[in-house]
Scaffold this active site. Structure first.
Site, PDB file in Angstrom:
ATOM      1  N   GLU B 244       0.825  -1.107  -0.006  1.00 51.16           N
ATOM      2  CA  GLU B 244      -0.191   0.023  -0.014  1.00 51.16           C
ATOM      3  C   GLU B 244       0.945   1.311  -0.123  1.00 51.16           C
ATOM      4  OE1 GLU B 244      -3.448   0.248   2.692  1.00 51.16           O
ATOM      5  OE2 GLU B 244      -2.459   2.138   3.652  1.00 51.16           O
ATOM      6  N   ARG B 270       7.144  34.711 -14.335  1.00 53.52           N
ATOM      7  CA  ARG B 270       6.721  35.648 -13.617  1.00 53.52           C
ATOM      8  C   ARG B 270       7.774  36.435 -13.330  1.00 53.52           C
ATOM      9  NH1 ARG B 270       2.283  38.619 -11.875  1.00 53.52           N
ATOM     10  NH2 ARG B 270       2.654  39.433  -9.991  1.00 53.52           N
ATOM     11  N   GLN B 281      17.397  33.735  -5.440  1.00 55.31           N
ATOM     12  CA  GLN B 281      17.868  32.349  -4.764  1.00 55.31           C
ATOM     13  C   GLN B 281      16.797  31.879  -3.944  1.00 55.31           C
ATOM     14  OE1 GLN B 281      21.439  32.625  -2.554  1.00 55.31           O
ATOM     15  NE2 GLN B 281      22.822  32.206  -4.315  1.00 55.31           N
TER      16      GLN B 281
END
Ligand SMILES: Cc1cc2nc3c(=O)[nH]c(=O)nc-3n(C[C@H](O)[C@H](O)[C@H](O)COP(=O)(O)OP(=O)(O)OC[C@H]3O[C@@H](n4cnc5c(N)ncnc54)[C@H](O)[C@@H]3O)c2cc1C
Lengths: 82, 381
Positions: B244, B270, B281
């Protein structure tokens, strides 16, 4: 070291709390005493399968087979004989 | 260890990526808001054989190995933005693996075809109102009667619970025994007298998957409803949970890769102070960490998957993968919101949904704290 002692050694070092590290008897109850729990059994399986180059089938993954050193040894020896 | 996909795996992954983008992503914002289970998409996933992957052809499956199954869920997590649906599908496959691993061929032959085809929806009930991490402190009982068992107790937060046709219910069969031999697993079908499913619980994320209570009140099931043998529940669960964690992590890692790609794209596009925000940074290091975690996550995921594929035990490896990948995804989603600034907070841009969805991954299938406990114990502590 024979099969039983190899397993005894693993359980003693990996699963027994310090206070319980008295010699483990062949028929001491490992499941009923809670020494082997859910994670413990998976850890033990991993060790047995690696050490003895076996694969324990799903059918044999039942608590009775892990009840004591004797039953675990019998389980391993059955698989090794296959 | 070779982690490269085979040609066949790559082909299937590409098919799944196209399918998810075309069929599963449209309308996700509205579905998330409405919080309803998308039955139509479940059917489409069934037609794509997503629930059939690892099961033998003789039992209605497609007979793929586990690494391929993981590679497909990895692709699904990457392309599909509906993380709730992915977890629903994973739950179905995990229930099938439970039946398969329990070792009863007759049961597998009888149950797996409807599971693999998605005709019947499965759920697994372990958690109870008073026991989650302390899984085996469960109180649901199964008492032997007339060749069968009477189940009493309540399971909660169960994935697919409200829509389930068949549930795997774990219950105490031998209360006098210690953990390992106390519990057994039962198959309880919808409509069984004494068995009921609660309404979906409102939740923060994964809103297209339903979670709810499963209640057994003097619920009689015949003897053959036992999955595996009596007292085998804990060992069965402990084995299943390794599969799982690996399968779930495949979807999560895919999600992490998608978040990373989106962040790189956005950080290039952007502009602020006359330059791309990716040149700062403070932004690029967040993305560098995501990139690093993707690489490490792949190693963790596929080393665990390869072990399970070889039918080896992987308690450590599956816990490491679960802990690392789920926490990495949660952090990446949080950073993705920050990288997008105010837009990251707006639902329209979908990053906040990823964040809400990701938090659950550090809780279900064993919380991060419990994974750390497992790792520590296996380190001998
Ligand atoms: C989206 C989702 C899907 C789920 N699906 C299912 C499902 O399909 N089936 C099912 O049975 N359950 C399901 N669950 C339940 C899930 O498995 C439990 O929520 C989880 O195991 C934690 O249990 P709990 O919620 O009772 O928290 P608790 O166990 O009460 O834990 C509370 C906090 O204490 C911490 N804690 C507890 N014990 C320890 C410890 N020993 N050491 C350190 N920290 C500890 C936990 O990490 C956690 O932070 C689901 C949950 C979610 C959110």
């Amino acid at each position: 070291m024979n099969t039983c002692n190899t397993i005894r050694d693993f359980i003693t070092h990996e699963m027994l709390h310090d206070s319980l590290k008295t010699p483990l008897g062949d028929d001491d109850q490992l499941v009923d005493s809670g020494i082997i729990d859910s994670l413990g059994v998976m850890n033990l399986l991993s060790f047995l399968e690696e050490k003895f180059s076996i694969q324990i089938p799903d059918d044999d993954l039942i608590p009775e087979n892990f009840a004591s050193l004797s039953t675990i040894t019998a389980l391993v020896e059955r698989q090794m004989a296959r | 260890m070779n982690f490269a996909f085979t040609e066949e795996q790559q082909k299937i992954r590409n098919t799944i990526i196209d399918f998810a983008r075309q069929e599963l992503n449209p309308g996700i914002i509205e579905r998330d808001r409405a919080g309803v289970f998308p039955r139509d998409l479940w059917v489409k996933c069934a037609e794509m054989r997503l629930m059939a992957l690892p099961f033998p052809e003789a039992h209605g499956g497609d007979g793929f190995d586990f690494v391929t199954t993981v590679a497909v869920f990895h692709a699904l997590g990457y392309a599909c933005k509906d993380s709730g649906l992915i977890l629903s599908l994973a739950t179905q496959v995990i229930c099938g693996l439970t039946i398969q691993l329990s070792g009863n061929q007759e049961q597998a032959a009888c149950l797996l075809p409807d599971l693999a085809s998605g005709t019947l929806i499965y759920a697994q009930g372990i958690t109870e109102p008073d026991s989650g991490s302390d899984t085996f402190a469960m109180r649901t009982t199964a008492t032997k009667k007339d060749g069968g068992y009477i189940l009493n107790g309540t399971k909660t937060m169960i994935s697919n619970g409200p829509v389930t046709d068949r549930a795997l219910i774990y219950a105490v069969t031998n209360p006098t025994k210690k953990t390992l031999a106390r519990i057994s697993c039962f198959l309880v079908p919808k409509g069984n007298p004494g068995f009921s499913a609660g309404n979906p619980m409102e939740k923060m994320g994964l809103r297209t998957m339903t979670n709810g209570e499963l209640v057994c009140t003097d619920c009689y099931v015949p003897g053959p409803s036992l999955v595996g043998r009596e007292g085998q529940g804990v060992i069965l669960f402990s084995e299943v949970v390794e599969w799982e964690r690996v399968l779930i992590c495949a979807g999560l890692l895919g999600g992490l890769e998608r978040v990373l790609e989106d962040c790189i794209r956005y950080a290039k596009e952007r502009k602020a102070f006359g330059q791309s925000i990716g040149t700062f940074q403070a932004i690029s290091h967040k993305i560098a960490t995501m990139r690093m975690n993707v690489e490490l996550g792949r190693l963790a995921l596929y080393s665990a998957a390869i072990l399970k594929n070889k039918r080896k035990r992987a308690a450590l490896e599956s816990s490491v993968a679960k802990f690392f990948i789920s926490e990495s995804l949660k952090q990446a989603c949080l950073d993705a919101v920050q990288i997008r600034g105010g837009y990251g907070y707006m639902s329209e841009f979908e990053v906040e949904r990823d964040l809400r969805d990701s938090i659950a991954a550090t809780i279900y299938s064993g919380t991060s704290e419990m994974q750390a406990n497992t790792i520590a114990r296996l380190a001998g502590l």
